[in-house]
Design an enzyme around this catalytic site. Structure first.
Site, mmCIF file in Angstrom:
data_model
loop_
_atom_site.group_PDB
_atom_site.id
_atom_site.type_symbol
_atom_site.label_atom_id
_atom_site.label_comp_id
_atom_site.label_asym_id
_atom_site.label_seq_id
_atom_site.Cartn_x
_atom_site.Cartn_y
_atom_site.Cartn_z
ATOM 1 C CG ASP A 260 -2.147 0.880 1.026
ATOM 2 O OD1 ASP A 260 -2.433 1.263 -0.126
ATOM 3 O OD2 ASP A 260 -2.803 1.213 2.029
ATOM 4 C CG ASN B 10 -0.357 4.583 3.447
ATOM 5 O OD1 ASN B 10 -1.187 5.176 4.137
ATOM 6 N ND2 ASN B 10 -0.634 3.496 2.767
ATOM 7 C CB THR C 162 -5.341 3.024 -2.599
ATOM 8 O OG1 THR C 162 -5.069 3.008 -1.213
ATOM 9 C CG2 THR C 162 -6.283 4.143 -2.925
#
Ligand code: AMP
Length: 291
Positions: free
Chosen positions: A151, A156, A186
């Site tokens: 991810d 992040n 995502t």
């Protein structure tokens, strides 16, 4: 005990924090709110005995339970607490009370990368290459520990006090010895093998690094579309287009094209990413972008 930043006492501190020391909220002086996440808030805090500044993430058990993410949090804590890399946010320890879980995190003084990207619209080649090289090194370290992040995206990533990039969210990461099929991450950053729900492995992180490199340089991810179905279609086809922009060189496009390859085994290995001429010419050797 102290939350320390030098690596030998860090090891000891980490062992202490998990095995001996039981943290409680009164060990910390809690300051201003740094931000708000889906399951709680993050505060600036000072550990009273060592005086070390940390970020204290406070999560509500009821919300974790309701969203059925306790398992994911346990995995995140288990993985992140064992990692030691300058481009990976440290998790020093955790504790809990009746209603909340607290994570003691390294404080990333310069905040969120995606806000910086929004502010700047896009990054220079120098800044982008410095970040991509840092992330490639962090991912090499992770993969060496059999961890795939799955991810990697601007939301992040945090920026440390020197301007160094820190991978901050391990909610979707896994310890892996097998190939996996779970759909996660995502949409814009998902590689074809995850969109098509076929098996995937650590090569997914090379794909995400390619997406990130594109987004740094152009300010938006390459397969963005109005409808999810259209994004899926573009990812599976690898419908990669480079808008004409004077600030993106042919060498940058070459690197992106070598990471965004449908056949995961043919993506440019991370050590080769570090040797790519665009990285060599543009990335700051110190690994820090100072602006
Ligand atoms: P999160 O729940 O992880 O999404 O965090 C919510 C917000 O708190 C983030 O978007 C950041 O602005 C801030 N934040 C989280 N962790 C840290 C940290 N370690 N250092 C500084 N700010 C943080």
């Amino acid at each position: 005990m102290a939350i320390s930043t030098d690596s030998r006492s860090e090891e000891k501190a980490a062992q202490h924090s998990q095995e001996e020391k039981r943290w409680v909220l009164s060990d910390f002086e809690v300051g201003k709110a740094l931000g708000r996440g889906k399951f709680g808030h993050v505060y600036l805090a000072r550990e009273k005995r060592s005086n070390q500044i940390v970020a204290l993430k406070v999560l509500f058990k009821s919300q974790l339970k309701q969203s059925q993410v306790e398992h994911q949090l346990r995995r995140e804590v288990e993985i992140q607490s064992h990692l030691r890399h300058p481009n990976i946010l440290r998790l020093y320890g955790y504790f809990y009370d009746q209603t909340r879980v607290y994570l003691i995190l390294e404080y990333a003084a310069k905040g969120e990368l995606y806000k910086e990207l929004q502010r700047c619209k896009h990054f220079s080649e120098r800044r982008s290459a410095t970040y991509i090289a840092s992330l490639a090194r962090a991912l090499i370290y992770l993969h060496g520990k059999h961890v795939i992040h799955r991810d990697i995206k601007p939301e992040n990533l945090l920026i440390g006090v020197q301007g160094e990039l820190k991978i901050a969210d391990f909610g979707w990461s896994v310890h892996t010895f097998n190939r996996r099929r779970t759909m996660c991450g995502t949409l814009d950053y998902l590689p074809p093998e995850m969109v098509e729900k076929t098996e995937h492995d650590y090569h997914v992180d090379i794909w995400s690094l390619g997406i990130l490199c594109y987004e740094f340089l152009y300010g938006l991810p390459p397969f963005e579309a109005k409808e999810h179905s259209e994004t899926y279609r573009r990812i599976v086809k690898v419908d990669l287009k480079f808008p004409a922009k004077p600030f993106v060189s042919p060498a940058a496009k070459d690197l992106i094209s070598q990471m965004l390859v449908k056949n995961s085994a043919h993506r440019l290995p991370l050590n080769k990413v570090l040797e790519h001429p665009w990285i060599v010419q543009n990335a700051d050797p110190s690994g820090v972008y100072r602006g």
